[in-house]
Design a protein around this motif. Sequence first.
Motif, PDB file in Angstrom:
ATOM      1  N   ASN A   1       8.338   1.373  -7.353  1.00 51.11           N
ATOM      2  CA  ASN A   1       9.423   0.996  -8.244  1.00 51.11           C
ATOM      3  C   ASN A   1       9.160  -0.444  -8.663  1.00 51.11           C
ATOM      4  O   ASN A   1       9.355  -1.366  -7.883  1.00 51.11           O
ATOM      5  N   PHE A   2       8.663  -0.645  -9.885  1.00 49.77           N
ATOM      6  CA  PHE A   2       8.379  -1.994 -10.345  1.00 49.77           C
ATOM      7  C   PHE A   2       8.492  -2.054 -11.859  1.00 49.77           C
ATOM      8  O   PHE A   2       8.420  -1.031 -12.543  1.00 49.77           O
TER       9      PHE A   2
ATOM     10  N   GLU B   1      17.070  -7.717  -2.657  1.00 46.59           N
ATOM     11  CA  GLU B   1      18.184  -6.794  -2.456  1.00 46.59           C
ATOM     12  C   GLU B   1      17.828  -5.860  -1.316  1.00 46.59           C
ATOM     13  O   GLU B   1      16.694  -5.394  -1.225  1.00 46.59           O
ATOM     14  N   GLY B   2      18.804  -5.547  -0.478  1.00 52.10           N
ATOM     15  CA  GLY B   2      18.570  -4.636   0.631  1.00 52.10           C
ATOM     16  C   GLY B   2      18.174  -5.379   1.891  1.00 52.10           C
ATOM     17  O   GLY B   2      18.082  -6.610   1.924  1.00 52.10           O
ATOM     18  N   GLU B   3      17.958  -4.621   2.947  1.00 51.29           N
ATOM     19  CA  GLU B   3      17.578  -5.182   4.229  1.00 51.29           C
ATOM     20  C   GLU B   3      16.215  -4.635   4.625  1.00 51.29           C
ATOM     21  O   GLU B   3      15.948  -3.446   4.451  1.00 51.29           O
ATOM     22  N   ALA B   4      15.402  -5.493   5.173  1.00 51.37           N
ATOM     23  CA  ALA B   4      14.053  -5.086   5.571  1.00 51.37           C
ATOM     24  C   ALA B   4      14.131  -4.061   6.700  1.00 51.37           C
ATOM     25  O   ALA B   4      14.874  -4.235   7.658  1.00 51.37           O
TER      26      ALA B   4
ATOM     27  N   LEU C   1       9.378  -3.529  -2.275  1.00 50.90           N
ATOM     28  CA  LEU C   1       8.476  -3.950  -1.203  1.00 50.90           C
ATOM     29  C   LEU C   1       8.323  -2.844  -0.166  1.00 50.90           C
ATOM     30  O   LEU C   1       9.206  -1.992  -0.025  1.00 50.90           O
ATOM     31  N   PRO C   2       7.226  -2.838   0.582  1.00 53.31           N
ATOM     32  CA  PRO C   2       7.007  -1.799   1.590  1.00 53.31           C
ATOM     33  C   PRO C   2       8.085  -1.767   2.679  1.00 53.31           C
ATOM     34  O   PRO C   2       8.307  -0.732   3.294  1.00 53.31           O
TER      35      PRO C   2
ATOM     36  N   LEU D   1      14.048  -4.806  -2.502  1.00 49.80           N
ATOM     37  CA  LEU D   1      13.659  -4.956  -3.904  1.00 49.80           C
ATOM     38  C   LEU D   1      13.558  -6.449  -4.180  1.00 49.80           C
ATOM     39  O   LEU D   1      14.546  -7.183  -4.032  1.00 49.80           O
ATOM     40  N   GLN D   2      12.370  -6.935  -4.534  1.00 48.89           N
ATOM     41  CA  GLN D   2      12.171  -8.345  -4.858  1.00 48.89           C
ATOM     42  C   GLN D   2      12.258  -8.508  -6.361  1.00 48.89           C
ATOM     43  O   GLN D   2      11.564  -7.809  -7.113  1.00 48.89           O
TER      44      GLN D   2
END
Length: 125
Positions: A52-53, A97-100, A72-73, A77-78
């Motif tokens: 998704n980019f 956005e989001g949590e790793a 990101l893996p 979302l960066q």
Amino acid sequence: MNSKLLLMAVVAVAAADRRPYSYSAPEFSSEEFGPAHYNFDWAVQHSDSGNNFGHQEARDGDDTQGSYYVQLPDGRLQTVRFNVQGDSGFVPEISYEGEARYPDSFESFESRESRGYAPPRPVYG
């Protein structure tokens, strides 16, 4: 032997007569073409692989604004939002956005796909 010497002298004179190649950059004025103006965007979203980019950018003269993002893996979302005004340079603002998430066992798209493959069975006629 004299003919060889004469031939070498003729070749040397012919080679020396070549003018060296010179290059100069093309001359143009930005006033001839006017200020730069464009607007574009593109995106890729492939849910099976998690890709998704995308990228969006708009320019009007010396003012450029835009953003790009990538999944990101680790699941976040960066997003990078940026602007350039004249000679100020590239000024980015980076957000996530989001949590790793770090799974115990990482399974890639390729390994999921490879499990389902079986070679065709031979058919004898």
